[in-house]
Design a protein around this motif. Structure first.
Motif, PDB file in Angstrom:
ATOM      1  N   VAL A 147     -25.184  48.401   5.800  1.00 24.06           N
ATOM      2  CA  VAL A 147     -24.807  47.147   6.470  1.00 24.06           C
ATOM      3  C   VAL A 147     -24.217  46.163   5.466  1.00 24.06           C
ATOM      4  CG1 VAL A 147     -25.704  45.130   7.698  1.00 24.06           C
ATOM      5  CG2 VAL A 147     -26.486  47.424   8.322  1.00 24.06           C
ATOM      6  N   TYR A 148     -24.831  46.106   4.288  1.00 28.81           N
ATOM      7  CA  TYR A 148     -24.367  45.187   3.248  1.00 28.81           C
ATOM      8  C   TYR A 148     -22.940  45.531   2.826  1.00 28.81           C
ATOM      9  CZ  TYR A 148     -23.998  42.734  -1.177  1.00 28.81           C
ATOM     10  OH  TYR A 148     -23.558  41.932  -2.191  1.00 28.81           O
ATOM     11  N   LYS A 149     -22.658  46.826   2.605  1.00 24.59           N
ATOM     12  CA  LYS A 149     -21.322  47.219   2.183  1.00 24.59           C
ATOM     13  C   LYS A 149     -20.282  46.936   3.263  1.00 24.59           C
ATOM     14  CE  LYS A 149     -22.022  48.420  -2.003  1.00 24.59           C
ATOM     15  NZ  LYS A 149     -21.521  47.489  -3.055  1.00 24.59           N
ATOM     16  N   GLN A 150     -20.663  47.116   4.517  1.00 28.05           N
ATOM     17  CA  GLN A 150     -19.749  46.771   5.603  1.00 28.05           C
ATOM     18  C   GLN A 150     -19.446  45.274   5.595  1.00 28.05           C
ATOM     19  OE1 GLN A 150     -17.921  48.364   7.722  1.00 28.05           O
ATOM     20  NE2 GLN A 150     -18.638  50.465   7.369  1.00 28.05           N
ATOM     21  N   HIS A 151     -20.480  44.508   5.319  1.00 23.04           N
ATOM     22  CA  HIS A 151     -20.284  43.058   5.238  1.00 23.04           C
ATOM     23  C   HIS A 151     -19.316  42.708   4.108  1.00 23.04           C
ATOM     24  CE1 HIS A 151     -21.114  38.771   5.010  1.00 23.04           C
ATOM     25  NE2 HIS A 151     -21.390  38.929   3.733  1.00 23.04           N
ATOM     26  N   ARG A 152     -19.520  43.349   2.931  1.00 23.92           N
ATOM     27  CA  ARG A 152     -18.633  43.081   1.807  1.00 23.92           C
ATOM     28  C   ARG A 152     -17.188  43.491   2.146  1.00 23.92           C
ATOM     29  NH1 ARG A 152     -20.240  39.391  -1.335  1.00 23.92           N
ATOM     30  NH2 ARG A 152     -18.770  40.111  -2.902  1.00 23.92           N
ATOM     31  N   LEU A 153     -17.036  44.592   2.850  1.00 27.78           N
ATOM     32  CA  LEU A 153     -15.703  45.034   3.248  1.00 27.78           C
ATOM     33  C   LEU A 153     -15.050  43.993   4.142  1.00 27.78           C
ATOM     34  CD1 LEU A 153     -13.462  47.150   3.390  1.00 27.78           C
ATOM     35  CD2 LEU A 153     -14.707  48.212   5.302  1.00 27.78           C
ATOM     36  N   HIS A 154     -15.796  43.477   5.114  1.00 27.84           N
ATOM     37  CA  HIS A 154     -15.237  42.477   6.024  1.00 27.84           C
ATOM     38  C   HIS A 154     -14.800  41.217   5.277  1.00 27.84           C
ATOM     39  CE1 HIS A 154     -17.596  44.459   9.550  1.00 27.84           C
ATOM     40  NE2 HIS A 154     -16.453  45.068   9.299  1.00 27.84           N
ATOM     41  N   LEU A 155     -15.575  40.828   4.269  1.00 24.26           N
ATOM     42  CA  LEU A 155     -15.192  39.667   3.470  1.00 24.26           C
ATOM     43  C   LEU A 155     -13.866  39.918   2.754  1.00 24.26           C
ATOM     44  CD1 LEU A 155     -18.588  38.580   1.854  1.00 24.26           C
ATOM     45  CD2 LEU A 155     -17.319  37.390   3.651  1.00 24.26           C
ATOM     46  N   VAL A 167     -11.535  42.036   3.769  1.00 30.22           N
ATOM     47  CA  VAL A 167     -10.489  42.049   4.800  1.00 30.22           C
ATOM     48  C   VAL A 167     -10.018  40.624   5.063  1.00 30.22           C
ATOM     49  CG1 VAL A 167     -10.028  42.455   7.240  1.00 30.22           C
ATOM     50  CG2 VAL A 167     -11.239  44.190   5.904  1.00 30.22           C
ATOM     51  N   ASP A 168     -10.959  39.704   5.211  1.00 33.70           N
ATOM     52  CA  ASP A 168     -10.605  38.297   5.441  1.00 33.70           C
ATOM     53  C   ASP A 168      -9.801  37.741   4.270  1.00 33.70           C
ATOM     54  OD1 ASP A 168     -11.946  38.378   7.842  1.00 33.70           O
ATOM     55  OD2 ASP A 168     -13.754  37.380   7.085  1.00 33.70           O
ATOM     56  N   LEU A 169     -10.217  38.094   3.045  1.00 39.75           N
ATOM     57  CA  LEU A 169      -9.522  37.600   1.859  1.00 39.75           C
ATOM     58  C   LEU A 169      -8.082  38.102   1.817  1.00 39.75           C
ATOM     59  CD1 LEU A 169      -9.513  36.226  -0.929  1.00 39.75           C
ATOM     60  CD2 LEU A 169     -10.474  38.331  -1.876  1.00 39.75           C
ATOM     61  N   VAL A 170      -7.901  39.393   2.036  1.00 42.94           N
ATOM     62  CA  VAL A 170      -6.561  39.969   1.993  1.00 42.94           C
ATOM     63  C   VAL A 170      -5.684  39.407   3.114  1.00 42.94           C
ATOM     64  CG1 VAL A 170      -5.236  42.106   2.311  1.00 42.94           C
ATOM     65  CG2 VAL A 170      -7.237  42.068   0.795  1.00 42.94           C
ATOM     66  N   GLN A 171      -6.240  39.274   4.300  1.00 40.20           N
ATOM     67  CA  GLN A 171      -5.463  38.729   5.413  1.00 40.20           C
ATOM     68  C   GLN A 171      -5.025  37.291   5.138  1.00 40.20           C
ATOM     69  OE1 GLN A 171      -8.026  39.412   8.816  1.00 40.20           O
ATOM     70  NE2 GLN A 171      -7.106  41.417   9.212  1.00 40.20           N
ATOM     71  N   ALA A 172      -5.907  36.514   4.492  1.00 40.25           N
ATOM     72  CA  ALA A 172      -5.559  35.134   4.167  1.00 40.25           C
ATOM     73  C   ALA A 172      -4.430  35.084   3.138  1.00 40.25           C
ATOM     74  CB  ALA A 172      -6.787  34.391   3.651  1.00 40.25           C
ATOM     75  N   ILE A 173      -4.484  35.979   2.155  1.00 39.66           N
ATOM     76  CA  ILE A 173      -3.414  36.032   1.154  1.00 39.66           C
ATOM     77  C   ILE A 173      -2.103  36.466   1.805  1.00 39.66           C
ATOM     78  CG2 ILE A 173      -2.610  37.259  -0.903  1.00 39.66           C
ATOM     79  CD1 ILE A 173      -5.571  37.323  -1.801  1.00 39.66           C
ATOM     80  N   ILE A 174      -2.176  37.490   2.658  1.00 41.70           N
ATOM     81  CA  ILE A 174      -0.978  37.964   3.343  1.00 41.70           C
ATOM     82  C   ILE A 174      -0.356  36.875   4.205  1.00 41.70           C
ATOM     83  CG2 ILE A 174      -0.190  39.533   5.174  1.00 41.70           C
ATOM     84  CD1 ILE A 174      -2.076  41.641   4.024  1.00 41.70           C
ATOM     85  N   SER A 175      -1.204  36.048   4.822  1.00 33.63           N
ATOM     86  CA  SER A 175      -0.705  34.978   5.697  1.00 33.63           C
ATOM     87  C   SER A 175       0.065  33.913   4.927  1.00 33.63           C
ATOM     88  CB  SER A 175      -1.869  34.320   6.436  1.00 33.63           C
ATOM     89  OG  SER A 175      -2.614  33.463   5.576  1.00 33.63           O
ATOM     90  N   GLY A 176      -0.159  33.857   3.611  1.00 35.49           N
ATOM     91  CA  GLY A 176       0.524  32.854   2.800  1.00 35.49           C
ATOM     92  C   GLY A 176      -0.094  31.477   2.882  1.00 35.49           C
ATOM     93  N   LEU A 223     -10.744  29.455   0.963  1.00 32.93           N
ATOM     94  CA  LEU A 223     -11.985  29.523   1.736  1.00 32.93           C
ATOM     95  C   LEU A 223     -12.526  30.953   1.784  1.00 32.93           C
ATOM     96  CD1 LEU A 223     -11.156  27.168   4.757  1.00 32.93           C
ATOM     97  CD2 LEU A 223     -12.797  26.742   2.908  1.00 32.93           C
ATOM     98  N   ALA A 224     -11.628  31.917   1.963  1.00 28.77           N
ATOM     99  CA  ALA A 224     -12.052  33.320   2.014  1.00 28.77           C
ATOM    100  C   ALA A 224     -12.630  33.756   0.672  1.00 28.77           C
ATOM    101  CB  ALA A 224     -10.866  34.208   2.399  1.00 28.77           C
ATOM    102  N   ALA A 225     -12.044  33.271  -0.419  1.00 30.88           N
ATOM    103  CA  ALA A 225     -12.553  33.622  -1.740  1.00 30.88           C
ATOM    104  C   ALA A 225     -13.931  33.015  -1.975  1.00 30.88           C
ATOM    105  CB  ALA A 225     -11.581  33.148  -2.815  1.00 30.88           C
ATOM    106  N   ARG A 226     -14.145  31.803  -1.486  1.00 32.09           N
ATOM    107  CA  ARG A 226     -15.465  31.183  -1.643  1.00 32.09           C
ATOM    108  C   ARG A 226     -16.508  31.957  -0.835  1.00 32.09           C
ATOM    109  NH1 ARG A 226     -15.028  26.665  -4.485  1.00 32.09           N
ATOM    110  NH2 ARG A 226     -13.041  25.548  -4.495  1.00 32.09           N
ATOM    111  N   ALA A 227     -16.139  32.393   0.355  1.00 30.05           N
ATOM    112  CA  ALA A 227     -17.066  33.182   1.173  1.00 30.05           C
ATOM    113  C   ALA A 227     -17.404  34.490   0.479  1.00 30.05           C
ATOM    114  CB  ALA A 227     -16.453  33.449   2.544  1.00 30.05           C
ATOM    115  N   HIS A 228     -16.453  35.033  -0.274  1.00 31.28           N
ATOM    116  CA  HIS A 228     -16.656  36.297  -0.983  1.00 31.28           C
ATOM    117  C   HIS A 228     -17.800  36.217  -1.985  1.00 31.28           C
ATOM    118  CE1 HIS A 228     -15.790  38.621  -4.703  1.00 31.28           C
ATOM    119  NE2 HIS A 228     -15.621  39.618  -3.867  1.00 31.28           N
TER     120      HIS A 228
END
Length: 213
Positions: free
Chosen positions: A167-175, A177-186, A193-198
């Protein structure tokens, strides 16, 4: 190249916006790894150190003037840089960068069941994000810290059951995913914010003092 001037500590603070203590700690870690030398006086500052194989060989038992340099120290400084790295990557990502990040994120997803593969895929993703950064001072410090952490080859125990670990690793993966999507969005703000959540633990919301991913 060895001997190239990087900057002074004051220039690093101005360029990165980091606190004096954060820059000093980052410089201390880079010195301890033999990656930079500090020269005082006019024209001085931080310079790329000559390569010394003895330094790399001794990193697993690294100490500076009897003061241990721990992975937790490096992680704490690296985590303070994560939001700056993510925001700058969001500003400067290219189509090639986006494609590479997606491939690396897929590799991380495929490795969830294998802790070692997951960790190494994680490291490759973060290194690729840092390579996008236009601020070369920030990039150099971040990648240097990340390499130090990787060179220690230490595992982190969370005292979890196998199910909780999954469960923990899935959580880390989701974090991530959010980080990469935020970077891709520009969007630099969203990436920050995504990096802080990481850097936050998903159970307590407290910073992970010795998390290596």
């Amino acid at each position: 190249m060895p001997g190239d001037r990087i900057a002074t500590k004051d220039e690093l603070r101005q360029d990165t916006g980091l606190a004096r203590a954060t820059v000093s700690e980052a410089v201390r870690l880079l010195q301890s790894q033999g990656r930079v030398v500090v020269r005082p006086g006019p024209g001085g500052g931080l310079f790329v150190a000559p390569t010394d194989p003895v330094v790399r060989l001794g990193q697993t038992l690294l100490a500076v003037h009897s003061e241990p340099v721990t992975v937790a120290d490096a992680v704490a400084v690296r985590d303070s840089l994560e939001p700056l790295v993510a925001a700058d990557a969001a500003r400067h990502r290219s189509a090639r960068d986006i494609a590479d990040l997606r491939v690396l994120l897929d590799a991380m997803s495929d490795a969830v069941a294998d802790p070692e593969r997951f960790l190494r895929a994680n490291w490759r993703l973060h290194e690729r994000i840092a390579q996008i950064v236009a601020n070369k001072v920030l990039q150099t410090i971040y990648i240097g810290l990340a390499q130090f952490i990787q060179d220690q080859a230490l595992a982190v125990s969370h005292d979890l059951s196998p199910h909780e670990h999954a469960v923990y690793k899935q959580h880390r993966l989701h974090l991530h995913v959010d980080l990469v999507q935020a970077i891709i969005s520009g969007d630099p703000d969203q990436a920050e914010l995504a990096a802080r959540a990481h850097t936050l633990d998903y159970r307590s919301g407290a910073p992970i003092a010795a998390e290596v991913d």
